[in-house]
Design a protein around this motif. Structure first.
Motif, PDB file in Angstrom:
ATOM      1  N   ARG A 266       0.052   2.575  21.144  1.00 38.81           N
ATOM      2  CA  ARG A 266       1.068   2.788  22.164  1.00 38.81           C
ATOM      3  C   ARG A 266       2.365   2.171  21.635  1.00 38.81           C
ATOM      4  N   LEU A 267       3.494   2.871  21.878  1.00 37.41           N
ATOM      5  CA  LEU A 267       4.788   2.367  21.424  1.00 37.41           C
ATOM      6  C   LEU A 267       5.328   1.380  22.451  1.00 37.41           C
ATOM      7  N   VAL A 268       5.590   0.141  22.024  1.00 39.74           N
ATOM      8  CA  VAL A 268       6.135  -0.879  22.926  1.00 39.74           C
ATOM      9  C   VAL A 268       7.655  -0.869  22.818  1.00 39.74           C
ATOM     10  N   LEU A 269       8.326  -0.801  23.996  1.00 39.04           N
ATOM     11  CA  LEU A 269       9.792  -0.772  24.007  1.00 39.04           C
ATOM     12  C   LEU A 269      10.331  -2.082  24.548  1.00 39.04           C
ATOM     13  N   ASP A 270      11.575  -2.413  24.191  1.00 34.45           N
ATOM     14  CA  ASP A 270      12.185  -3.591  24.810  1.00 34.45           C
ATOM     15  C   ASP A 270      12.822  -3.180  26.145  1.00 34.45           C
ATOM     16  N   ASP A 271      13.536  -4.090  26.805  1.00 33.19           N
ATOM     17  CA  ASP A 271      14.068  -3.833  28.150  1.00 33.19           C
ATOM     18  C   ASP A 271      15.025  -2.644  28.178  1.00 33.19           C
ATOM     19  N   GLY A 273      14.845  -0.032  26.253  1.00 36.43           N
ATOM     20  CA  GLY A 273      14.200   1.209  25.809  1.00 36.43           C
ATOM     21  C   GLY A 273      14.159   1.397  24.305  1.00 36.43           C
ATOM     22  N   ARG A 274      14.517   0.372  23.538  1.00 41.02           N
ATOM     23  CA  ARG A 274      14.469   0.505  22.072  1.00 41.02           C
ATOM     24  C   ARG A 274      13.051   0.204  21.584  1.00 41.02           C
ATOM     25  N   PRO A 275      12.571   0.975  20.601  1.00 40.46           N
ATOM     26  CA  PRO A 275      11.200   0.743  20.119  1.00 40.46           C
ATOM     27  C   PRO A 275      11.086  -0.604  19.404  1.00 40.46           C
ATOM     28  N   VAL A 276       9.962  -1.315  19.639  1.00 46.68           N
ATOM     29  CA  VAL A 276       9.754  -2.622  19.023  1.00 46.68           C
ATOM     30  C   VAL A 276       8.565  -2.586  18.075  1.00 46.68           C
ATOM     31  N   CYS A 277       7.381  -2.181  18.656  1.00 45.39           N
ATOM     32  CA  CYS A 277       6.194  -2.172  17.808  1.00 45.39           C
ATOM     33  C   CYS A 277       5.142  -1.213  18.354  1.00 45.39           C
ATOM     34  N   TRP A 278       4.160  -0.966  17.485  1.00 44.81           N
ATOM     35  CA  TRP A 278       2.980  -0.204  17.897  1.00 44.81           C
ATOM     36  C   TRP A 278       1.899  -1.201  18.263  1.00 44.81           C
ATOM     37  N   GLU A 279       1.171  -0.919  19.382  1.00 48.52           N
ATOM     38  CA  GLU A 279       0.083  -1.799  19.787  1.00 48.52           C
ATOM     39  C   GLU A 279      -1.137  -0.985  20.159  1.00 48.52           C
ATOM     40  N   GLY A 280      -2.314  -1.512  19.869  1.00 45.38           N
ATOM     41  CA  GLY A 280      -3.532  -0.832  20.278  1.00 45.38           C
ATOM     42  C   GLY A 280      -4.602  -0.910  19.217  1.00 45.38           C
ATOM     43  N   PRO A 281      -5.808  -0.487  19.525  1.00 50.37           N
ATOM     44  CA  PRO A 281      -6.924  -0.582  18.572  1.00 50.37           C
ATOM     45  C   PRO A 281      -6.722   0.316  17.358  1.00 50.37           C
ATOM     46  N   GLY A 282      -5.852   1.347  17.492  1.00 49.28           N
ATOM     47  CA  GLY A 282      -5.604   2.243  16.356  1.00 49.28           C
ATOM     48  C   GLY A 282      -4.757   1.611  15.258  1.00 49.28           C
ATOM     49  N   VAL A 283      -4.171   0.426  15.514  1.00 45.61           N
ATOM     50  CA  VAL A 283      -3.326  -0.231  14.512  1.00 45.61           C
ATOM     51  C   VAL A 283      -4.093  -1.392  13.889  1.00 45.61           C
ATOM     52  N   ARG A 284      -4.068  -1.471  12.593  1.00 46.22           N
ATOM     53  CA  ARG A 284      -4.747  -2.570  11.930  1.00 46.22           C
ATOM     54  C   ARG A 284      -4.110  -3.895  12.370  1.00 46.22           C
ATOM     55  N   GLY A 285      -4.937  -4.829  12.808  1.00 47.62           N
ATOM     56  CA  GLY A 285      -4.410  -6.104  13.283  1.00 47.62           C
ATOM     57  C   GLY A 285      -3.931  -6.060  14.716  1.00 47.62           C
ATOM     58  N   GLY A 286      -4.035  -4.873  15.353  1.00 49.49           N
ATOM     59  CA  GLY A 286      -3.695  -4.772  16.769  1.00 49.49           C
ATOM     60  C   GLY A 286      -2.238  -4.468  17.055  1.00 49.49           C
ATOM     61  N   SER A 287      -1.335  -4.811  16.105  1.00 49.04           N
ATOM     62  CA  SER A 287       0.089  -4.602  16.358  1.00 49.04           C
ATOM     63  C   SER A 287       0.838  -4.486  15.031  1.00 49.04           C
ATOM     64  N   ALA A 288       1.864  -3.624  14.998  1.00 47.28           N
ATOM     65  CA  ALA A 288       2.684  -3.496  13.791  1.00 47.28           C
ATOM     66  C   ALA A 288       4.087  -3.102  14.208  1.00 47.28           C
ATOM     67  N   PRO A 289       5.098  -3.704  13.605  1.00 52.38           N
ATOM     68  CA  PRO A 289       6.476  -3.387  14.014  1.00 52.38           C
ATOM     69  C   PRO A 289       6.871  -1.952  13.650  1.00 52.38           C
ATOM     70  N   LEU A 308       5.209   9.056   6.889  1.00 52.88           N
ATOM     71  CA  LEU A 308       4.281   8.616   5.846  1.00 52.88           C
ATOM     72  C   LEU A 308       4.105   7.098   5.859  1.00 52.88           C
ATOM     73  N   SER A 309       5.166   6.380   6.171  1.00 52.84           N
ATOM     74  CA  SER A 309       5.069   4.927   6.083  1.00 52.84           C
ATOM     75  C   SER A 309       4.696   4.264   7.410  1.00 52.84           C
ATOM     76  N   SER A 310       4.658   5.042   8.483  1.00 51.74           N
ATOM     77  CA  SER A 310       4.319   4.453   9.781  1.00 51.74           C
ATOM     78  C   SER A 310       2.847   4.044   9.835  1.00 51.74           C
ATOM     79  N   PRO A 311       2.553   2.934  10.517  1.00 53.26           N
ATOM     80  CA  PRO A 311       1.149   2.490  10.623  1.00 53.26           C
ATOM     81  C   PRO A 311       0.275   3.487  11.387  1.00 53.26           C
ATOM     82  N   VAL A 312       0.901   4.340  12.208  1.00 55.11           N
ATOM     83  CA  VAL A 312       0.099   5.335  12.942  1.00 55.11           C
ATOM     84  C   VAL A 312       0.526   6.757  12.572  1.00 55.11           C
ATOM     85  N   ALA A 313       1.139   6.916  11.358  1.00 55.30           N
ATOM     86  CA  ALA A 313       1.535   8.217  10.834  1.00 55.30           C
ATOM     87  C   ALA A 313       2.418   8.994  11.801  1.00 55.30           C
TER      88      ALA A 313
END
Lengths: 344, 216
Positions: A266-271, A273-289, A308-313
């Motif tokens: 899931r894409l986590v946004l700041d207040d 609405g800017r993207p901050v990080c990816w979170e969830g079981p699909g990301v290695r380590g649970g979270s990636a910026p 190509l370089s995104s942790p969740v493609a």
């Protein structure tokens, strides 16, 4: 406009450096001469300001035959930038910049004022004015070299491998600034490089030379990448031309998905609405910026790279204010790339 | 030695007064002549090696031989100081023609090309770009020539015109070391002061050559 008409250059030892060259360099544009070493690209450039005299043929600069002009007078009207800048070590930065105005007999005050303005224009602090070239870094010297070429405000500039002697980071910076400068000044520029990436980045038109001084192809960077004229150009342009060709295609028509879950993340946004990080079981380590985003004005090359370089493609699109407004998973991107080549 | 100095100060001063022009006039003449000669050796590449050979030969002629031969060539009196001036001018020319040529050749070809491409014509390029850039090498040569001239003047004492050299011959004839010592010390001092002056001039006219050392 610079026009080569049936230009041939044969050196005294019999080598033919340039053979029957016909070429037009449009006014206000950057034309890049590119090719392997010994292909006659530098010789061709140097014939424009008569540093090399053609064996036969004519070169016209804005309709005037360069061979009919006094070489020194001709050269003062043509800016010249070389590799390693070629600054005069015994003159201060400001005096180096003022070289051509000095030759033209302008007053000292006038020269200095113009040189100071140019230093700022090429992004150098005026505190550098009274230093000597050896006190500057390679990148700074090259900026001074560009300022020197511009000092008498010539309509035409010749640049011989201007950015090849500096490290890649500085080179990229100089190239960006050069393009910004050119967008303000609109000079007619001939630039020689052996680096096809530089040619693609800087050229409005690219002339690909092959050994023996023949033109292999003349066209826009996009034409060269998409439709190389023959095997020589195809090889020279390189194997990844398909990927690099994406630089010229806009991401505007790329379909995006609404923000939501992608591949167990899931894409986590700041207040705001800017993207901050990816979170969830699909990301290695649970979270990636989120390390990068694109807007509708960017190229497909950037989107592909992000996916190509995104942790969740998945590439993240943002609006002008940096708020996330859509997602492009890499399989959508692949479908889009495939579809644009399909027959209608 | 102090006694000798106080009793013979007029002799010593006269020797010094003769020595200085005998060393520096030829230096000036030689350098002025060497500039065009050295330039020709660069401008016409085929002249460079003959120039090297000629200067090597001139420099290898023993000074005393030159001093005693010149009167026959020039028609001067054997005791004329002109002989010394001409001989030392020749040595300076031989040394400096080569140095000027090497100095001009040391200028990076890409810089002279850049100057031409900016619109410099040949003469102005020589005066404003090539010569200034050759200065460090040329002035290093001037230092050698100056010191060499100062010491060679003394040899002239053997034919009667030798500045401080006269003190050597006198001391030798009288088996008396004081004048010899005074002559040696003054020669060395003169050479040292001269060298210092040339180095200061060099620093003043080529501030750029030290600039890289001050790079922040």
């Amino acid at each position: 406009m610079i026009t080569f008409e049936h230009i041939r250059k044969q050196f005294p030892d019999g080598t033919v450096a340039v053979d029957d060259l016909d070429l037009e360099l449009p006014s206000g544009k950057i034309t890049v001469f590119v090719g392997p070493s010994g292909c006659g690209k530098t010789t061709s450039l140097r014939m424009i300001n008569r540093m090399v005299e053609p064996t036969s043929g004519r070169i016209l600069v804005d309709g005037e035959d360069v061979l009919e002009k006094d070489p020194a007078v001709l050269r003062r009207g043509i800016g010249y930038v070389i590799q390693h800048a070629g600054l005069f070590p015994h003159r201060t930065v400001v005096d180096n910049v003022a070289t051509v105005p000095h030759l033209l007999g302008r007053s000292k005050k006038e020269r200095r004022a113009a040189a100071m303005e140019l230093l700022e224009r090429v992004g150098l602090p005026t505190a550098f004015a009274d230093r000597y070239p050896s006190q500057l870094s390679g990148g700074q010297q090259q900026r001074v070299g560009v300022a020197r070429a511009l000092a008498a405000d010539p309509p035409v500039m010749l640049m011989d491998e201007p950015f090849s002697a500096v490290d890649p980071v500085v080179r990229d910076q100089l190239q960006q600034e050069f393009l910004r400068l050119q967008s303000e000044l609109g000079k007619t520029i001939a630039l020689v490089t052996h680096d096809i990436d530089e040619a693609v980045k800087l050229g409005d038109t690219i002339a690909v030379f092959r050994a023996g001084g023949h033109l292999a192809q003349v066209g826009t960077p996009q034409e060269l990448l998409e439709r190389p004229a023959d095997d020589f150009v195809r090889d020279f342009v390189g194997r990844d031309r398909g990927f690099r060709g994406l630089s010229f295609e806009s991401a505007a028509s790329l379909p995006v998905r609404p923000l939501g879950e992608v591949g167990g993340a899931r894409l986590v946004l700041d207040d705001s609405g800017r993207p901050v990080c990816w979170e969830g079981p699909g990301v290695r380590g649970g979270s990636a910026p989120v390390e990068g985003t694109f807007t509708a004005h960017d190229s497909l090359r950037l989107v592909t790279d992000l996916a190509l370089s995104s942790p969740v493609a998945t590439a993240v699109r943002v609006d002008g204010a940096g708020r996330a407004d859509g997602l492009v998973p890499h399989h959508d991107l692949v479908d889009h790339l495939a579809a644009r080549r399909a027959p209608a | 030695m102090i006694d000798y100095l106080s009793n013979n100060s007029d002799v010593v001063l006269a020797a010094l007064r003769q020595h200085v022009p005998l060393a520096f006039l030829p230096l000036l003449i030689g350098v002025v002549l060497a500039l065009p000669v050295g330039y020709l050796g660069v401008r016409f590449g085929w002249l460079y090696h003959p120039l090297l050979n000629a200067s090597g030969i001139v420099y290898s002629i023993p000074s005393l031989a030159l001093f005693v031969t010149l009167p026959y060539v020039l028609g001067t009196r054997i005791l004329s100081p002109v002989n010394i001036v001409v001989a030392l001018s020749l040595y300076t020319l031989a040394l400096m023609a080569r140095t000027v040529a090497d100095g001009l050749r040391s200028v990076d070809a890409s810089l002279t090309e850049a100057a031409t491409a900016m619109g410099y014509r040949r003469t102005r390029r020589l005066l404003e770009v090539e010569l200034p850039l050759a200065l460090p090498v040329v002035l290093a040569g001037v230092r050698v020539a100056a010191v060499s001239n100062i010491s060679l003047v003394s040899v002239g004492a053997l034919i009667g015109v030798g500045g401080l050299g006269a003190l050597f011959t006198r001391g030798f004839q009288l088996f008396y070391p004081a004048p010899i010592l005074v002559g040696v010390i003054l020669s060395v001092l003169l050479a040292a002061v001269t060298d210092l002056v040339i180095v200061s001039i060099q620093r003043a006219v080529t501030p750029w050559s030290r600039a890289s050392a001050r790079r922040a």
